[in-house]
Every structure is written in C-alpha cells, then in structure tokens.
Write an enzyme that holds these catalytic residues in place. Structure first.
Site, PDB file in Angstrom:
ATOM      1  N   HIS A 129       0.869  -1.178   0.000  1.00 54.85           N
ATOM      2  CA  HIS A 129       0.000   0.000   0.000  1.00 54.85           C
ATOM      3  C   HIS A 129       0.906   1.228   0.000  1.00 54.85           C
ATOM      4  O   HIS A 129       2.026   1.176   0.519  1.00 54.85           O
ATOM      5  CB  HIS A 129      -0.849  -0.051   1.277  1.00 54.85           C
ATOM      6  CG  HIS A 129      -1.931   0.967   1.377  1.00 54.85           C
ATOM      7  ND1 HIS A 129      -1.692   2.255   1.776  1.00 54.85           N
ATOM      8  CD2 HIS A 129      -3.268   0.880   1.155  1.00 54.85           C
ATOM      9  CE1 HIS A 129      -2.847   2.922   1.802  1.00 54.85           C
ATOM     10  NE2 HIS A 129      -3.813   2.103   1.428  1.00 54.85           N
ATOM     11  N   ASP A 206       2.772  -4.664   7.901  1.00 51.69           N
ATOM     12  CA  ASP A 206       1.591  -3.828   7.740  1.00 51.69           C
ATOM     13  C   ASP A 206       0.378  -4.723   8.010  1.00 51.69           C
ATOM     14  O   ASP A 206       0.028  -5.579   7.192  1.00 51.69           O
ATOM     15  CB  ASP A 206       1.578  -3.261   6.317  1.00 51.69           C
ATOM     16  CG  ASP A 206       0.293  -2.513   5.999  1.00 51.69           C
ATOM     17  OD1 ASP A 206      -0.684  -2.621   6.766  1.00 51.69           O
ATOM     18  OD2 ASP A 206       0.263  -1.828   4.956  1.00 51.69           O
ATOM     19  N   GLN A 209      -4.829  -5.108   7.036  1.00 57.77           N
ATOM     20  CA  GLN A 209      -5.868  -6.040   6.579  1.00 57.77           C
ATOM     21  C   GLN A 209      -5.854  -7.359   7.345  1.00 57.77           C
ATOM     22  O   GLN A 209      -6.584  -8.286   6.973  1.00 57.77           O
ATOM     23  CB  GLN A 209      -5.717  -6.318   5.073  1.00 57.77           C
ATOM     24  CG  GLN A 209      -5.842  -5.079   4.203  1.00 57.77           C
ATOM     25  CD  GLN A 209      -7.230  -4.443   4.272  1.00 57.77           C
ATOM     26  OE1 GLN A 209      -8.211  -5.064   4.717  1.00 57.77           O
ATOM     27  NE2 GLN A 209      -7.341  -3.193   3.850  1.00 57.77           N
ATOM     28  N   LYS A 232     -10.549  -0.345  10.558  1.00 56.51           N
ATOM     29  CA  LYS A 232     -10.749  -1.510   9.703  1.00 56.51           C
ATOM     30  C   LYS A 232     -11.144  -2.733  10.520  1.00 56.51           C
ATOM     31  O   LYS A 232     -11.137  -3.851  10.029  1.00 56.51           O
ATOM     32  CB  LYS A 232      -9.473  -1.799   8.912  1.00 56.51           C
ATOM     33  CG  LYS A 232      -9.140  -0.720   7.876  1.00 56.51           C
ATOM     34  CD  LYS A 232      -7.888  -1.082   7.116  1.00 56.51           C
ATOM     35  CE  LYS A 232      -7.298   0.088   6.349  1.00 56.51           C
ATOM     36  NZ  LYS A 232      -8.059   0.487   5.182  1.00 56.51           N
ATOM     37  N   CYS A 370      -4.714   2.599  -3.627  1.00 55.49           N
ATOM     38  CA  CYS A 370      -3.411   2.990  -3.068  1.00 55.49           C
ATOM     39  C   CYS A 370      -2.352   1.928  -3.336  1.00 55.49           C
ATOM     40  O   CYS A 370      -1.499   1.646  -2.483  1.00 55.49           O
ATOM     41  CB  CYS A 370      -3.509   3.280  -1.563  1.00 55.49           C
ATOM     42  SG  CYS A 370      -4.573   4.658  -1.189  1.00 55.49           S
TER      43      CYS A 370
HETATM   44  N1  PLP Z   1      -1.996  -0.784   4.484  1.00 53.40           N
HETATM   45  C1  PLP Z   1      -2.959  -1.496   3.908  1.00 53.40           C
HETATM   46  C2  PLP Z   1      -2.673  -2.881   3.459  1.00 53.40           C
HETATM   47  C3  PLP Z   1      -4.238  -0.943   3.766  1.00 53.40           C
HETATM   48  O1  PLP Z   1      -5.202  -1.658   3.212  1.00 53.40           O
HETATM   49  C4  PLP Z   1      -4.463   0.378   4.237  1.00 53.40           C
HETATM   50  C5  PLP Z   1      -5.780   1.018   4.055  1.00 53.40           C
HETATM   51  O2  PLP Z   1      -6.497   0.759   3.128  1.00 53.40           O
HETATM   52  C6  PLP Z   1      -3.421   1.062   4.838  1.00 53.40           C
HETATM   53  C7  PLP Z   1      -2.189   0.453   4.942  1.00 53.40           C
HETATM   54  C8  PLP Z   1      -3.587   2.457   5.376  1.00 53.40           C
HETATM   55  O3  PLP Z   1      -4.450   2.454   6.455  1.00 53.40           O
HETATM   56  P1  PLP Z   1      -4.885   3.843   7.134  1.00 53.40           P
HETATM   57  O4  PLP Z   1      -5.391   4.697   6.011  1.00 53.40           O
HETATM   58  O5  PLP Z   1      -5.955   3.436   8.083  1.00 53.40           O
HETATM   59  O6  PLP Z   1      -3.700   4.409   7.783  1.00 53.40           O
END
Ligand code: PLP
Length: 412
Positions: A129, A206, A209, A232, A370
């Site tokens: 991401h 990360d 998910q 999430k 993203c």
């Molecule tokens: N990493 C992954 C795999 C994601 O799916 C997301 C959000 O869609 C993020 C990071 C970023 O999360 P946040 O916007 O809650 O910081």
C-alpha cells in the site's frame, strides 16, 4: 467430529448489531462490500463511546481530579487490551497512533532517521500500500538509502525465490504487508521475519488487513514492528497502534514533540518519557483508544478464528460465482486468501462498474486502492474490489453477481 468454529456463531444475528446495514442507498437495501477500506461499527462499541463522553470525558495523564483519573485509567486499560489482543509482552510495547499510516511514518522517521545510513537498503514488496512505500521513499531520499522490492508473481503471491538475492546484509529493514489490500494474498510473516533476522534486518508488518480478520500473535509472527488501523476492525476512525518489541522501541528517539511526552522541559532542552508515552505527543485520541478496546472485546467475543473461517467461506463462494461471469479477470491467489477480491471485467472500466453497482445499493471500490505500482505490475489502471466482513452474507454476494451480470448487458 470437527465442528468449524464459524458454525457455532449466529452470523445473521450479528447483523443486528450494525444499524447501518439497514440503510437504503439510492432506494435499495445497502450491501456493504468496502470493508477493506473501512468496516462498519457495532452498537456495543458505539455505546461505550457514548458512555465515555457522558460519564468520563477529561484529558488524560495531567489532571488531579476524578474524571481525569478515570479517563487515564480507561485509556491505559485500552493499551493493555491492545497488547493482549496482539500477544505483545506488555502494554509498553503499544504506541497509540492515528492508524497504519501514522505508525509506519513513525518507524520510518524516528527509527529510520536514527538507524538508516546512506547506501543502506530498505526491502519492501511490489504489493505494498502507498502507506508502506511513500514513508520509505521520503526516508531514502533524505538519507541516500536505497529501496529494493520483492516482485509479485502472476498468481498474486510474492516471488520468494528471489529473496536470497534481495535480502542481503545491507538490508536494515524488511517491510511487507500481512494481507494485500488488492489481491487478498496472505504473506508468510513468520518465515519472512526469520529470513530477515538471519541477515540482521528488522521487520515491519503492515497489519491493516489482518488485525481484525484473523488471530494475530506477535510472539508467533516474530516481527519487530506491526502497524494497524482501528477503523478496519469495527473501531472508530483516527485510532490505531504500532506494536514494537520493547528493546527496539527503547532505542528510538521521539518523533513528535509537545506535551505528554516529556519528563521535564527547559527553554533549550527537554528530557523525554520512556516508550510508549515518548511517542504520543499532545492530547491523544482518548475516546478512540477506548472505542478500539471495545471493538476488540466485540471481535474476541465472536472469535478471530471463526471470523477468519467465515471470511474465507464468503470469499471462496464469491470467487466461484464470479468465475461464472463473462469477461471476468480475477486477481489474487487461488488458495487461501483474505476476504478481498479484485477484478476487472471486459464490459466496463472499474469506475463505471463501481458506479453502476452503487446505483443498485452495492458499495464496491474502484480504482488503484493505493497500490499504483501493483496495478502497473498487472497492466491495469485499477480494479473493482469487493471486500467482505463477518456481517456479509452469501445472499448479498448473489445479489452482487446478478448486478454484475446486468452490468455486462448494460455496457455491451
Ligand atoms: N496498508 C494497507 C494494506 C491498507 O489496506 C491500508 C488502508 O487501506 C493502509 C495500509 C492504510 O491504512 P490507514 O489509512 O488506516 O492508515
């Protein structure tokens, strides 16, 4: 006889905890399949937030009055709850942040700023991401460090055969997603951490998910950093956390300065608190942390293993049914995967398809999610994504399939 954990849960009854699922959108009953972006919020969590604001609200850590003590206790209890949920050794290993993005920025700026030198390497993957790419690009540019990437195969898994060539002693940190938000791929975290540690690199996972979708235990995963977002996993927006191994956290200087994170301040110099408070400058998201603990209680009550099984059942049902549609290209691995299905249909651009579904009350997501480099890797401008959570049903998936079938006729 083995009885799957998910068979013991009344999933349909749980829907009653989510008032928003009774919403109508464009005159149709809402079908919410955008859970990878954010999940809906259950009543018990909302009730805890209301109670907090009605009976406890005060600033934490600095008040010598009853409400402030109550708020501080609840806030620190929430930290312990997160620590238990993640299997951290203790609450001091949990830093509250705004979410995954802020957690990763903390590591890149504070840890990276101290420990990464020119020509050192940060190893990432092609499926990250943007929030696990851009903070490292900023660091690399500032320090003169280098970035390397583990490629993604056509089936949506990482090309692990390339690891020996990529994971060399110049690598200071290997950062990778637990579950891909576009492909649903579940990466072998423990194996990757062991390989990284063997060359002396730290690891950052990360967990955006994974935290709300499966059992996650820091001792089992063996990572140094784990970042996730509360929104999430049934908690409010604006709260999340960074787990970091105590020794690692101790070695990191502050990144944001301000109140709450200091022991003493002189005009020209300050002394800082120990972690985790050293990393929480200013008034924290108190209600958010308490809401996160309530969301964790809610999820634990259902059981994460059960949620994972139920997610998997919905996802394989969706994948099977989607294959019936003409001109359908599905992304991601065929075997075990997270509750995420990315797809492209010959009939229409992902944005048009998503708008068409929205008109029928189905919330999908269309675009690059993203994941621009990943989209480029697959030669598409974007995909449409359906992502599920435990309150979704097979009937909702059937309805989505009917609508996608209508879209094929409408656009051709
Ligand atoms: N990493 C992954 C795999 C994601 O799916 C997301 C959000 O869609 C993020 C990071 C970023 O999360 P946040 O916007 O809650 O910081």
């Amino acid at each position: 006889m083995h009885r799957p954990a998910s068979a013991t849960v009344d999933w349909k009854a749980l829907r009653e905890d989510f008032p928003i699922l009774r919403e109508r959108v464009h005159g149709r009953p809402l079908i919410y399949f955008d859970n990878a972006a954010t999940t809906q919020k259950p009543r018990p969590m909302l009730e805890i937030l209301r109670q907090y604001y009605e009976h406890t609200n005060a600033n934490v850590h600095r008040g010598l009055h009853e409400l402030s003590s109550r708020a501080t206790e609840a806030y620190e209890r929430a930290r312990q709850r997160v620590a238990d949920y993640l299997g951290a050794a203790n609450a001091e290993e949990i830093v509250f942040t705004r979410g995954t993005t802020e957690s990763i920025n903390l590591v890149a700026q504070a840890w990276g700023g101290k420990f990464v030198r020119a020509d050192d390497v940060i190893l990432l993957t092609e499926m990250e991401h943007h929030s696990n790419l851009v903070p490292w690009q900023l660091l690399a540019e500032r320090i003169g460090a280098r970035l390397r990437f583990v490629p993604v195969k056509d089936d949506g898994t990482l090309e692990l055969e390339r690891l020996p060539a990529l994971l060399t002693p110049e690598v200071k940190l290997f950062g990778f997603t637990h579950v891909s938000n576009s492909l649903g791929t579940i990466n072998p975290v423990r194996e990757l951490c062991e390989k990284a540690h063997a060359v002396g690199a730290l690891t950052l996972v990360d967990g955006a998910q994974s935290a709300g979708h499966m059992p996650v235990d820091m001792q089992e995963l063996g990572c140094d950093f784990y970042a996730f977002s509360g929104h999430k996993m049934c908690a409010p927006t604006g709260i999340g956390a960074l787990y970091a191994h105590a020794e690692v956290l101790d070695s990191i200087p502050p990144w944001h300065g301000g109140g709450e994170m200091i022991v003493s301040v002189m005009l020209e110099k300050s002394a800082f608190k120990k972690p985790p408070h050293r990393f929480e400058a200013g008034t924290p998201k108190i209600a958010g942390a308490i809401g996160l603990a309530a969301a964790i209680d809610y999820l634990e009550n259902i059981g994460r293993a059960a949620i994972f099984e139920h997610d998997a059942e919905l996802t394989s049902y969706a994948v099977e049914r989607m294959r019936e549609l003409p001109g359908m290209r599905l992304f991601g691995p065929r075997g075990e995967r997270g509750a995420i299905v990315g797809f492209v249909m010959n009939a229409a651009h992902p944005h048009d398809l998503t708008t068409f579904a929205d008109q029928q009350g189905v919330a999908l997501r269309g675009g690059h999610h993203c994941n621009q480099p990943l989209m480029r890797r697959f030669g598409v401008p974007g995909t449409t994504r359906a992502s599920f959570y435990f309150y979704n049903t097979k009937e909702e998936i059937d309805r989505m399939i009917d609508i996608l079938g209508d879209a094929v006729r409408f656009f051709s």
